[in-house]
Write a protein that holds these residues in place. Structure first.
Motif, mmCIF file in Angstrom:
data_model
loop_
_atom_site.group_PDB
_atom_site.id
_atom_site.type_symbol
_atom_site.label_atom_id
_atom_site.label_comp_id
_atom_site.label_asym_id
_atom_site.label_seq_id
_atom_site.Cartn_x
_atom_site.Cartn_y
_atom_site.Cartn_z
ATOM 1 N N CYS A 118 0.871 -1.180 0.000
ATOM 2 C CA CYS A 118 0.000 0.000 0.000
ATOM 3 C C CYS A 118 0.913 1.238 0.000
ATOM 4 O O CYS A 118 2.128 1.126 0.205
ATOM 5 C CB CYS A 118 -0.880 -0.003 1.241
ATOM 6 S SG CYS A 118 0.064 0.088 2.769
ATOM 7 N N GLY B 229 1.255 3.607 2.172
ATOM 8 C CA GLY B 229 1.903 3.868 3.464
ATOM 9 C C GLY B 229 3.152 3.022 3.644
ATOM 10 O O GLY B 229 4.193 3.504 4.106
ATOM 11 N N VAL B 230 3.054 1.756 3.249
ATOM 12 C CA VAL B 230 4.189 0.846 3.373
ATOM 13 C C VAL B 230 5.294 1.247 2.394
ATOM 14 O O VAL B 230 6.479 1.297 2.744
ATOM 15 C CB VAL B 230 3.723 -0.614 3.132
ATOM 16 C CG1 VAL B 230 4.904 -1.532 2.878
ATOM 17 C CG2 VAL B 230 2.915 -1.106 4.321
ATOM 18 N N CYS C 173 2.277 6.460 8.531
ATOM 19 C CA CYS C 173 1.387 6.558 7.368
ATOM 20 C C CYS C 173 0.416 7.735 7.534
ATOM 21 O O CYS C 173 -0.051 8.019 8.640
ATOM 22 C CB CYS C 173 0.597 5.259 7.235
ATOM 23 S SG CYS C 173 -0.627 5.333 5.913
ATOM 24 N N PHE D 206 -2.623 7.885 6.758
ATOM 25 C CA PHE D 206 -3.935 7.448 7.266
ATOM 26 C C PHE D 206 -3.908 7.332 8.799
ATOM 27 O O PHE D 206 -4.904 7.564 9.462
ATOM 28 C CB PHE D 206 -4.337 6.104 6.650
ATOM 29 C CG PHE D 206 -4.811 6.237 5.227
ATOM 30 C CD1 PHE D 206 -6.106 6.637 4.940
ATOM 31 C CD2 PHE D 206 -3.952 5.972 4.172
ATOM 32 C CE1 PHE D 206 -6.542 6.775 3.636
ATOM 33 C CE2 PHE D 206 -4.373 6.100 2.860
ATOM 34 C CZ PHE D 206 -5.680 6.503 2.582
ATOM 35 N N THR E 65 -6.735 1.589 11.676
ATOM 36 C CA THR E 65 -6.946 1.676 10.223
ATOM 37 C C THR E 65 -7.147 0.326 9.538
ATOM 38 O O THR E 65 -7.611 0.278 8.407
ATOM 39 C CB THR E 65 -5.723 2.348 9.561
ATOM 40 O OG1 THR E 65 -4.561 1.609 9.942
ATOM 41 C CG2 THR E 65 -5.591 3.791 9.960
ATOM 42 N N CYS F 281 -8.491 2.381 6.553
ATOM 43 C CA CYS F 281 -7.834 3.052 5.422
ATOM 44 C C CYS F 281 -8.288 2.463 4.084
ATOM 45 O O CYS F 281 -8.868 1.376 4.022
ATOM 46 C CB CYS F 281 -6.314 2.968 5.571
ATOM 47 S SG CYS F 281 -5.667 1.332 5.224
ATOM 48 N N THR G 95 -6.842 -1.073 3.102
ATOM 49 C CA THR G 95 -7.514 -2.156 3.829
ATOM 50 C C THR G 95 -8.908 -2.389 3.246
ATOM 51 O O THR G 95 -9.307 -3.532 2.998
ATOM 52 C CB THR G 95 -7.606 -1.791 5.334
ATOM 53 O OG1 THR G 95 -6.284 -1.665 5.847
ATOM 54 C CG2 THR G 95 -8.352 -2.841 6.120
HETATM 55 S S1 SF4 Z 1 -2.805 2.601 7.397
HETATM 56 FE FE1 SF4 Z 1 -3.412 1.523 5.524
HETATM 57 S S2 SF4 Z 1 -2.308 2.624 3.894
HETATM 58 FE FE2 SF4 Z 1 -1.302 3.133 5.845
HETATM 59 S S3 SF4 Z 1 0.334 1.640 6.094
HETATM 60 FE FE3 SF4 Z 1 -1.442 0.822 7.180
HETATM 61 S S4 SF4 Z 1 -2.446 -0.491 5.649
HETATM 62 FE FE4 SF4 Z 1 -1.062 0.847 4.529
#
Ligand code: SF4
Length: 281
Positions: A12, A14-15, A102, A104, A167, A195, A198
């Motif tokens: 994703c 964020g990762v 992240c 989110f 999230t 998020c 997810t």
């Molecule tokens: S909050 Fe969602 S977008 Fe952010 S790192 Fe976690 S899984 Fe990924």
């Protein structure tokens, strides 16, 4: 064998951002990540090879882990975020802080801060001991953690209550939590902060075709992967594996259709290798 890759897959945003930020550091000395940068042991090993070391200790909080980071070194705050106290202590130790939280997760923190300042009682739905929940609940000692649906019974939920969540919750579970809270007081303010990554992955599993076997690829520590596994198990026979190794001795007799999904912290090449192997069956 008919194998269907359930999209989306791969990291994703964020990762991806957390990994990029870490790998882009000028590594003239070791860099320490407070807990796993992302919940995937394969990636943690790959980062270690690049000089990014994970500081972890079973049951230890992020604040306690900071004691294990050498003074004046670089510390990465993982995608799950951390409480203000962790940032404060890191500054006191003279650490160079790289914040890979992240966006989110930060959105959740910002909502919590906003409603705290407006005088609301805050309730956070999340997993006890998970890094993200620890960071969010660490914003204030006035935040109540709801880690199981039965926890709801122990709270009154006055009109000035604000409910928010981790999230990576399950789309189904969160509905149950919200309904039970609303049954206690319909005036409670609720923000669903699951998020996008997810949500999309879970919806894809929910809407996937019927199959003989659902393979969920990801680390057992990964909250979002765990939720995918739970949803996949509701649809058909499902297994969760971290890598191809765990499938080598699996008996595929009688299995003609396979769906394959993966968590937001699972490297794409790990899934590719599994699909290549399944194609030889
Ligand atoms: S909050 Fe969602 S977008 Fe952010 S790192 Fe976690 S899984 Fe990924």
């Amino acid at each position: 064998m008919d194998i269907l890759r359930i999209e989306p897959q791969g990291f994703c945003r964020g990762v991806e951002m957390a990994i990029d930020k870490s790998l882009n550091l000028k590594l003239n000395k070791d860099v320490y990540c407070l807990g796993a940068l992302i919940h995937n042991s394969i990636m943690v090993e790959r980062l270690k090879e690049k000089g990014i070391l994970t500081i972890s200790k079973k049951g230890a909080t992020r604040l306690e882990l900071l004691d294990l980071v050498p003074n004046n070194s670089t510390v990465i705050i993982s995608a799950h975020g951390a409480s203000p106290a962790v940032f404060e202590k890191a500054r006191e130790k003279g650490l160079n802080i790289v914040d890979a939280t992240c966006a989110f997760v930060y959105r959740t923190h910002n909502e919590i801060k906003k409603y705290l300042s407006l005088g609301y009682d805050i309730y956070y739905i999340g997993a006890k001991g998970h890094a993200e929940a620890e960071g969010a609940c660490g914003i204030s000692d006035k935040i109540h953690l709801i880690s199981s649906i039965d926890d709801i019974d122990s709270y009154e939920f006055k009109d000035n209550s604000f409910v928010i969540n981790q999230t990576t919750m399950s789309l189904f579970d969160i509905k149950d939590f919200h309904e039970r809270i609303k049954a206690k007081n319909p005036n409670v303010l609720i923000s669903n902060t699951i998020c996008m990554a997810t949500t999309k992955r879970q919806e894809a599993v929910i809407n996937a075709r019927p199959c003989d076997l659902f393979i969920v690829v990801g680390d057992k520590m990964s909250s979002n992967t765990g939720k995918l596994y739970k949803l996949a198990s509701n649809k058909s026979k499902a297994i969760m594996v971290e890598s191809l190794d765990e499938l080598l001795s699996y008996d595929f007799s009688g299995i003609n259709t396979i769906n394959i999904t993966s968590g937001a912290s699972t490297p794409k090449d790990v899934v590719d290798r599994i699909i290549d192997y399944l194609n030889t069956k």
